[in-house]
Write an enzyme that holds these catalytic residues in place. Structure first.
Site, PDB file in Angstrom:
ATOM      1  N   LYS A  56       0.856  -1.219  -0.035  1.00 46.00           N
ATOM      2  CA  LYS A  56       0.180  -0.042  -0.106  1.00 46.00           C
ATOM      3  C   LYS A  56       0.924   1.196   0.096  1.00 46.00           C
ATOM      4  O   LYS A  56       0.243   2.321  -0.547  1.00 46.00           O
ATOM      5  CB  LYS A  56      -1.054   0.032   1.172  1.00 46.00           C
ATOM      6  CG  LYS A  56      -2.074  -0.955   1.154  1.00 46.00           C
ATOM      7  CD  LYS A  56      -3.062  -0.648   0.238  1.00 46.00           C
ATOM      8  CE  LYS A  56      -4.337  -1.363   0.123  1.00 46.00           C
ATOM      9  NZ  LYS A  56      -5.324  -0.959  -0.650  1.00 46.00           N
ATOM     10  N   SER A  86       0.504 -10.006  -0.410  1.00 43.01           N
ATOM     11  CA  SER A  86       0.251  -8.530  -0.528  1.00 43.01           C
ATOM     12  C   SER A  86       0.786  -7.691   0.747  1.00 43.01           C
ATOM     13  O   SER A  86       0.908  -6.504   0.814  1.00 43.01           O
ATOM     14  CB  SER A  86      -1.191  -8.091  -0.917  1.00 43.01           C
ATOM     15  OG  SER A  86      -2.124  -8.856  -0.098  1.00 43.01           O
TER      16      SER A  86
END
Length: 327
Positions: free
Chosen positions: A52, A303
């Site tokens: 992110k 992720s």
């Protein structure tokens, strides 16, 4: 508006010297299980513990000086909030992150203690948090750092696509976890423009099917969410991310909540990686044969790794009990 390859390359320039390198990791164990060559992209080892930071930093880098002076606001279960808080700290601007009620303590602590941003607990789903962030944006003149439905966010996540094809240009497919769709939109826009033959496969969990359901309905569709994977809790994809997914993504598959939980423990056991449930979604699709891939070179996104020790311990304990019970 579809994000261009040039915009993704510009995002990489913005991120130079900021993000960690996360080289692909070949895994024989997962390759043997799936009958493919499996390469993990371990963004759980990325700065702030997830991918992110890429999108959040790129968005803030593109703000005007006036926007920076007014500060930023974001909404997030944690990872995008940490990326936003870190990027804001580096830029010397104030940041507020709207988090769900009862957030993962380690994620909130990173935002408030490590990166010195304000965290406000509000609501239990992404739409409620977005509305609160929108209120602050309008009342205080803050810039919104959207977790997925923004071209700069998408371009930042797309830098992963550039990296993986430079490292493994012969890759046949890439498998990506999907929430609101920013990650898969950016990656798909990058890799499909460079290598149109590569397959891009998205993964939703059965407890959070926003993009999967939207693809079936043909329009962005709101769904109910109940998942162990707090990083996949988007109730509805964005218009931008839905458009990117429609254009570039070859398939979307579902994995069960139990499969994700087991994959967290299996990644720890066999790959020696600490991964949160959302970060284990893509490998779950491989390990449980939810794709039709066979004898291919496959890149699997890991992720994020921001999992509470309590949950991590619980998942490993339950996994071991199943193993010893012969389940």
């Amino acid at each position: 508006m579809i994000v261009s390859l040039n915009e993704i390359r510009q995002a990489r320039s913005n991120l130079a010297g900021v993000i960690n390198k996360t080289p692909l990791q070949y895994t024989k164990t997962f390759s043997d299980i799936s009958d493919n060559e499996i390469y993990l992209k371990p963004e759980n080892l990325q700065k702030t513990g997830s991918f992110k930071i890429r999108g959040a930093y790129n968005k803030i880098a593109n703000l005007s000086e006036e926007e920076k002076n007014n500060g930023v606001v974001a909404f997030s279960a944690g990872n995008h909030g940490a990326g936003t808080a870190y990027a804001a700290q580096q830029a010397g601007i104030k940041a507020t992150v709207i988090m769900p009620e009862n957030p993962v303590p380690s994620k909130k602590n990173a935002i408030t203690q490590l990166y010195c941003a304000e965290a406000i607990e509000y609501g239990t789903d992404s739409i409620a948090m977005f509305n609160k962030a929108l209120q602050i944006k309008e009342e205080e003149g803050r810039a919104m750092i959207h977790p997925f439905d923004d071209p700069f966010t998408i371009a930042g996540q797309g830098t992963i696509g550039l990296e993986v094809l430079e490292e493994l240009p012969e890759a046949d497919a890439i498998i990506v976890p999907v929430s609101g769709g920013g990650l898969i939109s950016g990656i798909a826009a990058a890799v499909k423009e460079i290598k149109p033959t590569i397959k891009v496969i998205g993964v939703n969990t059965e407890g959070a099917t926003a993009m999967y359901t939207s693809r079936k309905m043909g329009v962005p569709t709101e769904v109910e969410v109940n998942t162990i994977a707090d990083g996949l809790m988007a109730k509805k994809p964005g218009d931008l991310t839905f458009a990117h997914t429609q254009k570039y993504v070859d398939d979307l598959v579902l994995v069960s909540e139990e499969e994700i939980a087991n994959s967290v423990a299996f990644l720890a056991e066999r790959a020696k990686l600490v991964v949160e449930p959302s970060g284990a979604a893509a490998i779950s699709a491989v390990l449980h044969h939810h794709t039709s891939l066979s004898d291919k070179k496959v890149i699997v996104m890991v992720s994020g790794g921001n999992i509470s020790f309590e949950l991590f311990q619980d998942l490993i304990q339950k996994y071991n009990e199943k193993i010893y019970a012969g389940v």
